[in-house]
Motif scaffolding. Sequence first.
Motif, mmCIF file in Angstrom:
data_model
loop_
_atom_site.group_PDB
_atom_site.id
_atom_site.type_symbol
_atom_site.label_atom_id
_atom_site.label_comp_id
_atom_site.label_asym_id
_atom_site.label_seq_id
_atom_site.Cartn_x
_atom_site.Cartn_y
_atom_site.Cartn_z
ATOM 1 N N GLY A 24 34.884 -38.344 34.084
ATOM 2 C CA GLY A 24 35.558 -37.065 34.288
ATOM 3 C C GLY A 24 36.666 -36.869 33.285
ATOM 4 N N GLY A 25 37.553 -35.913 33.586
ATOM 5 C CA GLY A 25 38.646 -35.560 32.688
ATOM 6 C C GLY A 25 38.375 -34.200 32.056
ATOM 7 N N PRO A 26 39.389 -33.346 31.926
ATOM 8 C CA PRO A 26 39.187 -31.972 31.437
ATOM 9 C C PRO A 26 38.472 -31.879 30.090
ATOM 10 C CG PRO A 26 41.391 -32.226 32.329
ATOM 11 C CD PRO A 26 40.800 -33.595 32.298
ATOM 12 N N ALA A 27 39.016 -32.519 29.062
ATOM 13 C CA ALA A 27 38.401 -32.436 27.732
ATOM 14 C C ALA A 27 37.037 -33.119 27.717
ATOM 15 C CB ALA A 27 39.320 -33.056 26.689
ATOM 16 N N ALA A 28 36.947 -34.258 28.395
ATOM 17 C CA ALA A 28 35.683 -34.993 28.420
ATOM 18 C C ALA A 28 34.591 -34.203 29.137
ATOM 19 C CB ALA A 28 35.889 -36.351 29.088
ATOM 20 N N ASN A 29 34.940 -33.546 30.228
ATOM 21 C CA ASN A 29 33.953 -32.738 30.941
ATOM 22 C C ASN A 29 33.494 -31.547 30.110
ATOM 23 O OD1 ASN A 29 33.762 -34.290 33.250
ATOM 24 N ND2 ASN A 29 35.258 -33.104 34.406
ATOM 25 N N ALA A 30 34.439 -30.895 29.421
ATOM 26 C CA ALA A 30 34.066 -29.775 28.554
ATOM 27 C C ALA A 30 33.133 -30.252 27.441
ATOM 28 C CB ALA A 30 35.307 -29.128 27.967
ATOM 29 N N ALA A 31 33.437 -31.424 26.877
ATOM 30 C CA ALA A 31 32.569 -31.989 25.842
ATOM 31 C C ALA A 31 31.179 -32.276 26.398
ATOM 32 C CB ALA A 31 33.186 -33.268 25.281
ATOM 33 N N TYR A 32 31.130 -32.780 27.622
ATOM 34 C CA TYR A 32 29.846 -33.078 28.256
ATOM 35 C C TYR A 32 29.015 -31.807 28.432
ATOM 36 C CZ TYR A 32 26.574 -35.462 31.396
ATOM 37 O OH TYR A 32 25.446 -36.017 31.961
ATOM 38 N N VAL A 33 29.665 -30.720 28.862
ATOM 39 C CA VAL A 33 28.970 -29.442 29.011
ATOM 40 C C VAL A 33 28.372 -29.005 27.678
ATOM 41 C CG1 VAL A 33 29.271 -26.975 29.452
ATOM 42 C CG2 VAL A 33 30.344 -28.646 30.968
ATOM 43 N N LEU A 34 29.180 -29.052 26.630
ATOM 44 C CA LEU A 34 28.711 -28.609 25.315
ATOM 45 C C LEU A 34 27.573 -29.498 24.810
ATOM 46 C CD1 LEU A 34 32.175 -27.779 23.748
ATOM 47 C CD2 LEU A 34 30.347 -26.138 24.220
ATOM 48 N N GLY A 35 27.711 -30.807 25.003
ATOM 49 C CA GLY A 35 26.639 -31.704 24.589
ATOM 50 C C GLY A 35 25.362 -31.450 25.366
ATOM 51 N N LYS A 36 25.496 -31.208 26.643
ATOM 52 C CA LYS A 36 24.336 -30.937 27.499
ATOM 53 C C LYS A 36 23.612 -29.674 27.051
ATOM 54 C CE LYS A 36 23.226 -30.398 32.455
ATOM 55 N NZ LYS A 36 22.430 -31.631 32.653
ATOM 56 N N TYR A 37 24.378 -28.711 26.529
ATOM 57 C CA TYR A 37 23.794 -27.454 26.074
ATOM 58 C C TYR A 37 23.491 -27.455 24.578
ATOM 59 C CZ TYR A 37 25.356 -25.849 30.680
ATOM 60 O OH TYR A 37 25.557 -25.714 32.038
ATOM 61 N N THR A 88 28.736 -32.057 19.423
ATOM 62 C CA THR A 88 30.081 -32.180 19.991
ATOM 63 C C THR A 88 30.670 -33.571 19.799
ATOM 64 O OG1 THR A 88 29.458 -30.562 21.693
ATOM 65 C CG2 THR A 88 31.433 -31.871 22.102
ATOM 66 N N TYR A 89 31.970 -33.582 19.482
ATOM 67 C CA TYR A 89 32.727 -34.820 19.320
ATOM 68 C C TYR A 89 33.868 -34.826 20.330
ATOM 69 C CZ TYR A 89 30.372 -35.265 14.781
ATOM 70 O OH TYR A 89 29.430 -35.370 13.775
ATOM 71 N N LEU A 90 34.196 -36.012 20.840
ATOM 72 C CA LEU A 90 35.307 -36.141 21.770
ATOM 73 C C LEU A 90 36.349 -37.095 21.214
ATOM 74 C CD1 LEU A 90 36.670 -35.643 24.518
ATOM 75 C CD2 LEU A 90 35.380 -37.594 25.403
ATOM 76 N N GLY A 119 24.369 -36.600 24.017
ATOM 77 C CA GLY A 119 24.527 -36.375 22.586
ATOM 78 C C GLY A 119 25.945 -36.232 22.088
ATOM 79 N N VAL A 120 26.946 -36.442 22.945
ATOM 80 C CA VAL A 120 28.335 -36.331 22.495
ATOM 81 C C VAL A 120 28.669 -37.519 21.595
ATOM 82 C CG1 VAL A 120 30.764 -36.295 23.192
ATOM 83 C CG2 VAL A 120 29.053 -35.038 24.522
ATOM 84 N N HIS A 121 29.255 -37.238 20.442
ATOM 85 C CA HIS A 121 29.666 -38.283 19.508
ATOM 86 C C HIS A 121 30.961 -38.923 20.005
ATOM 87 C CE1 HIS A 121 26.750 -36.854 16.484
ATOM 88 N NE2 HIS A 121 27.111 -35.649 16.879
ATOM 89 N N THR A 122 30.992 -40.234 20.069
ATOM 90 C CA THR A 122 32.144 -40.930 20.656
ATOM 91 C C THR A 122 32.922 -41.756 19.637
ATOM 92 O OG1 THR A 122 30.719 -42.783 21.306
ATOM 93 C CG2 THR A 122 31.058 -41.025 22.936
ATOM 94 N N GLU A 123 32.688 -41.539 18.337
ATOM 95 C CA GLU A 123 33.410 -42.354 17.350
ATOM 96 C C GLU A 123 34.908 -42.079 17.319
ATOM 97 O OE1 GLU A 123 30.749 -39.636 14.662
ATOM 98 O OE2 GLU A 123 30.682 -40.435 16.703
ATOM 99 N N TYR A 124 35.341 -40.926 17.880
ATOM 100 C CA TYR A 124 36.774 -40.639 17.954
ATOM 101 C C TYR A 124 37.365 -41.027 19.307
ATOM 102 C CZ TYR A 124 35.877 -37.915 13.730
ATOM 103 O OH TYR A 124 35.497 -37.526 12.469
ATOM 104 N N MET A 125 36.587 -41.719 20.112
ATOM 105 C CA MET A 125 37.102 -42.260 21.366
ATOM 106 C C MET A 125 37.658 -43.656 21.097
ATOM 107 S SD MET A 125 34.438 -41.127 24.364
ATOM 108 C CE MET A 125 35.553 -41.782 25.624
#
Length: 317
Positions: free
Chosen positions: A37-50, A54-56, A77-83
């Motif tokens: 969860g988390g606001p930015a992470a959830n928004a990223a998940y939505v965008l990746g799902k669609y 997307t990068y987080l 498909g969310v890129h996590t290299e900036y996590m």
Amino acid sequence: MKALCVGHSKYDITCMIDSYPEENSELNISDISEIGGGPAANAAYVLGKYKVDTYLGSMVGDDTFGSLIRKDLEKVGVHTEYMEIAYEKRTAISLIMLSSKDKSRTIYNLVKEKLLMKKTEFAMDPDLVLVDTFDYGAALAALNKYASKITILDAKIANSETLELCKYVKYIICSKDFASKASGIKIDFNNPNSLVNAYSNLLNKFPNRNIIVTLEDRGAMYLSNNQIKVMPGLKVEVVDSTGAKDIFNGAFSYGLLKGYDIEKCITFANIAAGLSVVKVGGRTSIPEYDEIMKYFKQKYPDDNEIPTQTNISSEVK
């Protein structure tokens, strides 16, 4: 289409309960939902799902929860290299107690230490940047670097850092509570004047910004053609509203990337958020893209058609 989301990641554990435990009692819970969860992470998940590239940018702890969060995002498909990983630190956890009777929620945020990003160079060229207010430094770095892009702030708490970040974005998506506190006018649904006055004060406080106020099950308030309007939300039976605003933010961002106007963006976001609250869990309740479009086309068969808005500025004249 390419997006960058910057902000909070956490792990949500939702427990379904029949009743809240009495003092000094013991409660056994077997109906549990676990997901990132988390606001930015959830928004990223939505965008990746669609299917948005997307990068987080975020920080998680050096633990099992942090690993599960990364893997969950990568599945869509969310890129996590900036996590980043905060070694020997714990990932934030939200323990959500959800009543099966009246659907009320009690949330315990277990944050031993606030985890803030250290690397904010973001070597990419996004079309859209969405930030929450958890990590002020990382959010400000991203907004300054990508000032010419579509920039969005998820504003929930009207503290000094959030108010400052509002000056750096093109779109402010804020909660009803934020709107009330930042405007100095308490929003009262029984008094349309309070909505108009609160929104007008926000426009004066943050000129040249596109401001969207999410009104929970009442929909969203916004400005179009110099008129303050409210677009109603879906009429559904709410089971769990966890993450609904985050899902709204992600879906709204998707609409902007598609080139939708403000009303179509809110239409898409309202449907996504409305469909999410009929299921338990935040991220697990995000509807499929086809599910949203099927609902949209059934209700509005003409692609250019938008739902009926309530023009509250004309109501109070």
